[in-house]
Scaffold this motif. Structure first.
Motif, PDB file in Angstrom:
ATOM      1  N   SER A 109       0.848  -1.059  -0.261  1.00 36.91           N
ATOM      2  CA  SER A 109      -0.004  -0.055  -0.013  1.00 36.91           C
ATOM      3  C   SER A 109       0.848   1.347  -0.262  1.00 36.91           C
ATOM      4  N   SER A 110       0.312   2.450  -0.200  1.00 32.87           N
ATOM      5  CA  SER A 110       0.708   3.894  -0.317  1.00 32.87           C
ATOM      6  C   SER A 110       0.450   5.226   0.534  1.00 32.87           C
ATOM      7  N   GLY A 111       0.463   5.296   0.607  1.00 34.75           N
ATOM      8  CA  GLY A 111      -0.030   6.802   0.902  1.00 34.75           C
ATOM      9  C   GLY A 111      -0.282   7.515   2.477  1.00 34.75           C
ATOM     10  N   VAL A 112      -0.987   8.552   2.447  1.00 32.47           N
ATOM     11  CA  VAL A 112      -1.508   9.119   3.795  1.00 32.47           C
ATOM     12  C   VAL A 112      -2.471   7.946   4.492  1.00 32.47           C
ATOM     13  N   GLU A 113      -2.671   7.512   3.949  1.00 30.48           N
ATOM     14  CA  GLU A 113      -4.585   6.613   4.565  1.00 30.48           C
ATOM     15  C   GLU A 113      -3.636   5.363   5.345  1.00 30.48           C
ATOM     16  N   LYS A 116      -1.648   6.416   8.606  1.00 35.80           N
ATOM     17  CA  LYS A 116      -2.458   6.370   9.663  1.00 35.80           C
ATOM     18  C   LYS A 116      -2.279   4.881   9.493  1.00 35.80           C
ATOM     19  N   THR A 117      -3.312   4.221   9.375  1.00 34.60           N
ATOM     20  CA  THR A 117      -3.376   2.730   9.394  1.00 34.60           C
ATOM     21  C   THR A 117      -2.400   1.842   9.909  1.00 34.60           C
ATOM     22  N   ALA A 146       9.945  -7.202  -2.888  1.00 30.57           N
ATOM     23  CA  ALA A 146       8.706  -7.087  -2.458  1.00 30.57           C
ATOM     24  C   ALA A 146       7.679  -5.360  -3.115  1.00 30.57           C
ATOM     25  N   PRO A 147       8.143  -5.008  -4.633  1.00 33.13           N
ATOM     26  CA  PRO A 147       7.672  -3.710  -5.025  1.00 33.13           C
ATOM     27  C   PRO A 147       6.010  -3.524  -3.953  1.00 33.13           C
ATOM     28  N   ASP A 148       6.197  -2.034  -4.486  1.00 32.41           N
ATOM     29  CA  ASP A 148       4.867  -1.864  -3.580  1.00 32.41           C
ATOM     30  C   ASP A 148       5.697  -1.671  -2.003  1.00 32.41           C
ATOM     31  N   TYR A 149       5.937  -2.432  -1.563  1.00 31.90           N
ATOM     32  CA  TYR A 149       5.301  -2.813  -0.534  1.00 31.90           C
ATOM     33  C   TYR A 149       5.869  -1.280   0.412  1.00 31.90           C
ATOM     34  N   PHE A 150       4.430  -1.173   1.768  1.00 35.10           N
ATOM     35  CA  PHE A 150       4.548  -0.404   1.941  1.00 35.10           C
ATOM     36  C   PHE A 150       5.951   0.767   2.623  1.00 35.10           C
ATOM     37  N   LEU A 151       6.863  -0.102   3.296  1.00 34.80           N
ATOM     38  CA  LEU A 151       8.070   0.374   4.238  1.00 34.80           C
ATOM     39  C   LEU A 151       9.197  -0.371   3.644  1.00 34.80           C
ATOM     40  N   GLN A 152       9.660   0.829   2.533  1.00 38.35           N
ATOM     41  CA  GLN A 152      11.201   0.777   2.050  1.00 38.35           C
ATOM     42  C   GLN A 152      12.476   0.975   2.503  1.00 38.35           C
ATOM     43  N   THR A 153      12.087   2.094   3.632  1.00 33.79           N
ATOM     44  CA  THR A 153      13.423   2.710   4.029  1.00 33.79           C
ATOM     45  C   THR A 153      13.543   2.947   5.433  1.00 33.79           C
ATOM     46  N   SER A 154      14.901   2.721   5.432  1.00 26.72           N
ATOM     47  CA  SER A 154      14.840   2.869   7.549  1.00 26.72           C
ATOM     48  C   SER A 154      14.651   4.546   7.242  1.00 26.72           C
ATOM     49  N   GLU A 155      15.102   5.511   7.091  1.00 24.31           N
ATOM     50  CA  GLU A 155      14.750   6.633   6.968  1.00 24.31           C
ATOM     51  C   GLU A 155      13.094   6.332   7.197  1.00 24.31           C
ATOM     52  N   GLN A 156      12.577   6.338   6.861  1.00 24.57           N
ATOM     53  CA  GLN A 156      10.498   6.266   6.570  1.00 24.57           C
ATOM     54  C   GLN A 156      10.359   5.157   7.497  1.00 24.57           C
ATOM     55  N   ALA A 157      10.764   4.011   7.966  1.00 24.04           N
ATOM     56  CA  ALA A 157      10.974   3.608   9.068  1.00 24.04           C
ATOM     57  C   ALA A 157      10.891   4.781  10.736  1.00 24.04           C
ATOM     58  N   LYS A 158      11.477   5.446  10.685  1.00 23.53           N
ATOM     59  CA  LYS A 158      11.827   6.198  11.655  1.00 23.53           C
ATOM     60  C   LYS A 158      11.347   7.349  11.840  1.00 23.53           C
ATOM     61  N   GLY A 159      10.727   7.420  10.886  1.00 20.56           N
ATOM     62  CA  GLY A 159       9.493   8.530  10.652  1.00 20.56           C
ATOM     63  C   GLY A 159       8.080   8.224  11.709  1.00 20.56           C
ATOM     64  N   ILE A 160       7.885   7.024  10.953  1.00 23.78           N
ATOM     65  CA  ILE A 160       6.760   6.030  11.269  1.00 23.78           C
ATOM     66  C   ILE A 160       7.384   5.919  12.993  1.00 23.78           C
ATOM     67  N   LEU A 161       7.879   5.349  13.553  1.00 18.26           N
ATOM     68  CA  LEU A 161       8.120   4.563  14.535  1.00 18.26           C
ATOM     69  C   LEU A 161       8.151   6.315  16.042  1.00 18.26           C
TER      70      LEU A 161
END
Ligand SMILES: O=C(O)[C@H](O)C(=O)CO
Ligand SMILES: [Mg+2]
Length: 253
Positions: A109-113, A116-117, A146-161
């Motif tokens: 998946s991708s995007g703001v929703e 949030k989920t 895993a093309p189109d997997y929601f979580l793709q980078t450590s930077e993105q993961a850091k923001g989620i955490l």
């Protein structure tokens, strides 16, 4: 001495999980981890862990409908009930087997929703896991496997955490995926160490024994030692010949 955990999702995955645990012990691993253990009786898994003295470091939440191409449910808007049932199932299995970490799989998946989920489901998982001293892990996967997997980078993961705001939710730093997506592995390990819950390895780009490929793991392990990281490192690779040969372990211990 660097310690390793056998990832039984890839190693001895043709054997029943209790037998695979015993084989990992005989091969000299210090711990084990798995992907989706649910078809195996938790009491038998626990007995094999007790017999060998190994700890199960991690397991994954159910991926959903794999035949339809699903790879996790927790970042899929509208699928919260199924995602949380998968989290409950994982916690229940982890409690029965004294497993330390649960990898909550995001899905395609991708995007703001979707973000949030994912955050909402991670908070659900964290609060329930905390009652049992279990940590939750999130893992960026590379865009080839895993093309189109929601979580793709450590930077993105850091923001989620940062948004999840739970101290028992951490990053699973899989050097194989992150070398492909971001590189700069040693600096990233250093920078992200406070939020890393588990580390995995495999050769890049073939995802085979770690003593081959473009990443120099002898150097990475010396860096981890310097950083004071002493937990077992997850050997999550696909054996080149199809059958497990753990002789590479002796190079790094
Ligand atoms: O594929 C990986 O790297 C994982 O660690 C996993 O848990 C399954 O996607
Ligand atoms: Mg991994």
């Amino acid at each position: 001495m660097t310690k390793f955990s056998a990832n039984l999702g890839f190693l001895w995955n043709d054997k029943p999980l209790p037998e695979a645990i015993k084989l990992a012990h005989q091969a000299g691993y210090s711990a084990v981890e798995c992907h989706w253990p649910y078809q195996f009786d938790a009491d038998e898994v626990k007995a094999a862990l007790q017999e060998t003295g190994l700890t199960m470091l991690g397991l994954n939440t159910d991926r959903g409908d794999v035949a339809k191409g699903e790879n996790g449910l927790s970042a899929l808007p509208g699928r919260e009930a199924q995602a949380q049932a998968a989290i409950d199932q994982a916690i229940d299995y982890a409690v029965k087997t004294n497993t330390l970490n649960i990898h909550v799989m995001a899905g395609f998946s991708s995007g703001v929703e979707a973000e949030k989920t994912f955050i909402h489901n991670l908070q659900y998982a964290a609060d329930r896991a905390k009652l049992h001293n279990i940590n939750i892990l999130i893992e960026p996967l590379n865009h080839y496997d895993a093309p189109d997997y929601f979580l793709q980078t450590s930077e993105q993961a850091k923001g989620i955490l940062q948004q999840v705001k739970r101290d028992n939710v951490k990053l699973m730093f899989d050097c194989y995926h992150l070398q492909i997506m971001e590189g700069d592995i040693c600096r990233r390990l250093e920078k992200l160490m406070p939020i890393i819950g588990h580390i995995q390895i495999a050769s890049v780009p073939d995802r085979q024994e770690p003593n081959t490929g473009e990443l120099n793991y002898a150097y990475v392990f010396s860096k981890l030692k310097e950083l004071g990281y002493s937990k077992p490192i997850g050997a999550e690779y696909k054996p080149k010949t199809g059958s497990v040969d753990s002789s590479w372990l002796t190079e790094y211990r």
